[in-house]
Design an enzyme around this catalytic site. Structure first.
Site, PDB file in Angstrom:
ATOM      1  N   THR A 189       1.090  -1.207  -0.006  1.00 58.24           N
ATOM      2  CA  THR A 189       0.032   0.060  -0.074  1.00 58.24           C
ATOM      3  C   THR A 189       0.983   1.234  -0.060  1.00 58.24           C
ATOM      4  O   THR A 189       0.477   2.109  -0.609  1.00 58.24           O
ATOM      5  CB  THR A 189      -0.952   0.135   1.279  1.00 58.24           C
ATOM      6  OG1 THR A 189      -1.816  -1.374   1.124  1.00 58.24           O
ATOM      7  CG2 THR A 189      -2.006   1.217   1.165  1.00 58.24           C
ATOM      8  N   GLY A 192       2.200   1.615  -3.498  1.00 58.65           N
ATOM      9  CA  GLY A 192       1.247   1.897  -4.129  1.00 58.65           C
ATOM     10  C   GLY A 192       1.092   3.376  -4.262  1.00 58.65           C
ATOM     11  O   GLY A 192       0.640   4.214  -5.384  1.00 58.65           O
ATOM     12  N   GLU A 209      -2.949  -3.416  -7.178  1.00 62.11           N
ATOM     13  CA  GLU A 209      -3.124  -4.572  -6.383  1.00 62.11           C
ATOM     14  C   GLU A 209      -2.276  -4.583  -5.274  1.00 62.11           C
ATOM     15  O   GLU A 209      -1.160  -4.965  -5.402  1.00 62.11           O
ATOM     16  CB  GLU A 209      -2.870  -5.564  -7.330  1.00 62.11           C
ATOM     17  CG  GLU A 209      -3.596  -5.732  -8.688  1.00 62.11           C
ATOM     18  CD  GLU A 209      -4.736  -6.255  -8.548  1.00 62.11           C
ATOM     19  OE1 GLU A 209      -5.338  -6.898  -7.305  1.00 62.11           O
ATOM     20  OE2 GLU A 209      -5.772  -5.972  -9.129  1.00 62.11           O
ATOM     21  N   CYS A 243      -0.411 -12.272  -0.394  1.00 62.24           N
ATOM     22  CA  CYS A 243      -1.249 -11.107  -0.267  1.00 62.24           C
ATOM     23  C   CYS A 243      -2.624 -11.309   0.262  1.00 62.24           C
ATOM     24  O   CYS A 243      -3.308 -10.463   1.175  1.00 62.24           O
ATOM     25  CB  CYS A 243      -1.356 -10.101  -1.485  1.00 62.24           C
ATOM     26  SG  CYS A 243      -2.036 -11.012  -3.058  1.00 62.24           S
TER      27      CYS A 243
HETATM   28  P1  NAD Z   1       6.904  -3.459  -2.452  1.00 54.89           P
HETATM   29  O1  NAD Z   1       5.750  -2.309  -2.664  1.00 54.89           O
HETATM   30  O2  NAD Z   1       7.835  -3.198  -1.707  1.00 54.89           O
HETATM   31  O3  NAD Z   1       7.368  -3.668  -3.993  1.00 54.89           O
HETATM   32  C1  NAD Z   1       6.650  -3.823  -5.222  1.00 54.89           C
HETATM   33  C2  NAD Z   1       7.384  -3.245  -6.315  1.00 54.89           C
HETATM   34  O4  NAD Z   1       7.234  -1.967  -6.314  1.00 54.89           O
HETATM   35  C3  NAD Z   1       8.629  -3.845  -6.596  1.00 54.89           C
HETATM   36  O5  NAD Z   1       8.997  -4.007  -8.169  1.00 54.89           O
HETATM   37  C4  NAD Z   1       9.671  -2.703  -6.272  1.00 54.89           C
HETATM   38  O6  NAD Z   1      10.930  -2.593  -6.935  1.00 54.89           O
HETATM   39  C5  NAD Z   1       8.817  -1.427  -6.360  1.00 54.89           C
HETATM   40  N1  NAD Z   1       9.015  -0.572  -5.509  1.00 54.89           N
HETATM   41  C6  NAD Z   1       9.438  -0.503  -4.316  1.00 54.89           C
HETATM   42  N2  NAD Z   1       9.466   0.541  -3.705  1.00 54.89           N
HETATM   43  C7  NAD Z   1       9.416   1.424  -4.659  1.00 54.89           C
HETATM   44  C8  NAD Z   1       9.632   2.824  -4.671  1.00 54.89           C
HETATM   45  N3  NAD Z   1       9.807   3.809  -3.665  1.00 54.89           N
HETATM   46  N4  NAD Z   1       9.381   3.615  -5.827  1.00 54.89           N
HETATM   47  C9  NAD Z   1       8.874   2.678  -6.823  1.00 54.89           C
HETATM   48  N5  NAD Z   1       8.994   1.467  -7.118  1.00 54.89           N
HETATM   49  C10 NAD Z   1       9.169   0.843  -5.896  1.00 54.89           C
HETATM   50  O7  NAD Z   1       6.268  -4.579  -2.368  1.00 54.89           O
HETATM   51  P2  NAD Z   1       6.490  -6.015  -2.012  1.00 54.89           P
HETATM   52  O8  NAD Z   1       7.416  -6.128  -0.751  1.00 54.89           O
HETATM   53  O9  NAD Z   1       7.337  -6.509  -3.199  1.00 54.89           O
HETATM   54  O10 NAD Z   1       5.367  -7.067  -1.993  1.00 54.89           O
HETATM   55  C11 NAD Z   1       4.698  -7.326  -0.781  1.00 54.89           C
HETATM   56  C12 NAD Z   1       3.498  -6.230  -0.633  1.00 54.89           C
HETATM   57  O11 NAD Z   1       2.681  -6.445  -1.975  1.00 54.89           O
HETATM   58  C13 NAD Z   1       2.457  -6.761   0.282  1.00 54.89           C
HETATM   59  O12 NAD Z   1       1.969  -5.616   0.745  1.00 54.89           O
HETATM   60  C14 NAD Z   1       1.450  -7.594  -0.299  1.00 54.89           C
HETATM   61  O13 NAD Z   1       0.067  -7.771   0.123  1.00 54.89           O
HETATM   62  C15 NAD Z   1       1.371  -6.987  -1.683  1.00 54.89           C
HETATM   63  N6  NAD Z   1       0.801  -7.815  -2.673  1.00 54.89           N
HETATM   64  C16 NAD Z   1      -0.398  -7.673  -3.133  1.00 54.89           C
HETATM   65  C17 NAD Z   1      -0.815  -8.406  -4.176  1.00 54.89           C
HETATM   66  C18 NAD Z   1      -2.199  -8.398  -4.713  1.00 54.89           C
HETATM   67  O14 NAD Z   1      -2.417  -9.039  -6.057  1.00 54.89           O
HETATM   68  N7  NAD Z   1      -3.032  -7.514  -4.367  1.00 54.89           N
HETATM   69  C19 NAD Z   1      -0.006  -9.684  -4.634  1.00 54.89           C
HETATM   70  C20 NAD Z   1       1.262  -9.636  -3.954  1.00 54.89           C
HETATM   71  C21 NAD Z   1       1.603  -8.954  -3.086  1.00 54.89           C
END
Ligand code: NAD
Length: 455
Positions: A189, A192, A209, A243
């Site tokens: 989030t 996001g 997502e 997730c």
């Molecule tokens: P994350 O937000 O750390 O990273 C996701 C992506 O964003 C990665 O590719 C990363 O390189 C990029 N990213 C990270 N920080 C960024 C920034 N400051 N600026 C731009 N890009 C950035 O998430 P994660 O640790 O990879 O995944 C775990 C989270 O994702 C959990 O909260 C989980 O619930 C959620 N998730 C949701 C779904 C869904 O379908 N709703 C599926 C899987 C995971």
């Protein structure tokens, strides 16, 4: 890498109109499936290196979902992509009215690490089916999986159509400065919000997502044995790094002790060991430390053993938890299950409603009144009655969150829609022209309008 040039090339390719051809899209989907199948061993090895995910888990929770997404798209694409006729209204008689799905254009897909193949490639399947070009950025945390995706895609698709770029925050920050026609993001989030802000600068539509704390209600009239099995499977799958895993349990006080006993027995019998390929590692040291800090030693009912070198945390159940505990302040995303008992279901519902809207909610009950109460009163992305996680596997169900757990949805037709614009067309012949809408206006014309339209 020169992202500006890469995206310019994708835009030129998109403008050549080749991706609009349904035959072209079908060909690309078939090719994607074929190259993934050819490279399955590489995919298994890469993800095993990242967090010891077994072939069984990788096939059932990653590849199977991608293959099924491709098969569904192949079967339905002609129908999804066809213009849909709608009724005309009296004001516009005679005319035909229809809606034409069109691809959005150059799209960016950003994936998360926990299901690195599925979360990167399933949205890519939707983007291909809808006729877009794709720039895909898998998560850098599952590095070997990211390398494998990049190798497979970049060796088989031209970069001006479908390409994978690799890297972390710096790379993504750079890429987000470019203009896309759609951004599809899976992740936390918190990130996001960053993606949403960057997209807003260019008025780019987004699908987010995201995650959150997904509650699992267990009422006294459930089948407790089945409940325990289905809950434990969904919670400890991928070591809780899912997730839509049930984040915490809200259980009727009167069955709590029996539930805890059965859950403990199930966990012992299930053999959640990495050596037997029944479990995975925590993705990295940072998450391992975060999770071990969330385990309050005074509240462990079962489990709690950890191994830092192996990044292993055994399935752990915590009791005597309140909503004020640190573990209830963030998404757990690991194999730790807090169990909170309730004596009043309405209070439990009110508590859940006071928190961010969850991605999933699970209800184990045979009580229709309680089921309907929870379904009507709590807003959440999606979920199951008497099961966990499995709603993601039915392609007839759009998958996505609401509020803090996401915006938009995908899978099958929902994915096609997510990567399409629906163009509304009113198509009129020349042979009939009632003149009452044109000036000079008159009382008589207004009366006609009122008679015909306003009723
Ligand atoms: P994350 O937000 O750390 O990273 C996701 C992506 O964003 C990665 O590719 C990363 O390189 C990029 N990213 C990270 N920080 C960024 C920034 N400051 N600026 C731009 N890009 C950035 O998430 P994660 O640790 O990879 O995944 C775990 C989270 O994702 C959990 O909260 C989980 O619930 C959620 N998730 C949701 C779904 C869904 O379908 N709703 C599926 C899987 C995971």
């Amino acid at each position: 890498m020169n992202f500006e040039q890469l995206i310019k090339n994708q835009r030129t390719f998109f403008n050549s109109n080749q991706t609009k051809n349904i035959g072209f899209r079908i060909q690309q989907l078939k090719k994607l499936k074929a190259i993934l199948k050819q490279n399955e061993q590489l995919l298994y090895q890469a993800i095993y290196t990242d967090f010891k995910k077994s072939e069984f888990d990788t096939y059932t929770t990653e590849l199977l979902l991608i293959y099924s997404e491709i098969d569904t798209a192949l079967k339905n694409i002609t129908n999804w992509a066809a213009a849909k006729k709608v009724n005309t209204n009296l004001l516009n008689f005679p005319s035909s009215n229809y809606i034409i799905p069109e691809p959005l254009g150059v799209t960016l897909v950003i994936g998360a690490w926990n299901y690195p193949y599925q979360l990167s490639l399933t949205p890519a399947v939707s983007a291909i089916a809808a006729g877009n070009t794709i720039l895909l950025k898998p998560s850098e945390l599952a590095l070997n999986a990211s390398n494998a995706i990049a190798k497979i895609i970049n060796e088989n698709f031209p970069s001006d159509y479908f390409t994978v770029i690799e890297g972390g925050v710096e790379t993504t920050t750079e890429v987000l400065k470019q203009k896309f026609d759609k951004i599809f993001f899976t992740g936390s989030t918190q990130t996001g919000k960053i993606i949403y802000q960057a997209a807003a600068q260019q008025l780019t539509p987004v699908t987010l997502e995201l995650g959150g704390k997904s509650p699992c209600f267990i009422t006294k009239d459930c089948n407790l044995k089945q409940t325990v099995k289905r809950l434990a499977w969904g919670k400890f799958l991928n070591a809780g790094q899912t997730c839509i895993a049930p984040d915490y349990v809200l259980i009727d006080e009167t069955i709590k002790d029996k539930f805890l006993q059965l859950l403990k027995e199930f966990i012992i019998k299930a053999d959640y060991s990495i050596e037997n390929n029944n479990y995975v590692q925590i993705i990295n040291d940072k998450h391992f430390n975060r999770l071990t800090n969330l385990i309050d030693q005074n509240k462990i009912y079962f489990g709690g053993k950890t191994n830092k070198a192996e990044r292993h945390i055994e399935p752990t159940i915590l009791t005597n938890i309140s909503f004020e505990d640190p573990i209830m302040q963030q998404e757990i995303f690991g194999p730790v299950l807090p169990v909170i008992s309730y004596t009043d279901i309405d209070q439990a519902i009110t508590q859940v409603k006071s928190m961010d809207k969850p991605l999933s909610c699970y209800i184990f009950t045979n009580n229709i009144k309680i089921k309907n109460k929870i379904l009507t009163q709590i807003s959440f992305g999606g979920g199951c009655i008497n099961d966990t996680v499995m709603h993601i596997t039915n392609h007839h169900l759009p998958f996505g969150g609401v509020g803090a757990s996401g915006t938009g949805s995908y899978h099958a037709e929902a994915g096609f829609k997510t990567f399409s614009h629906y163009k509304s067309i009113l198509d009129k012949p020349f042979w009939f022209e009632p003149n009452f809408k044109y000036p000079p206006y008159s009382k008589n014309k207004l009366n006609w309008i009122k008679k015909l339209i306003a009723k």
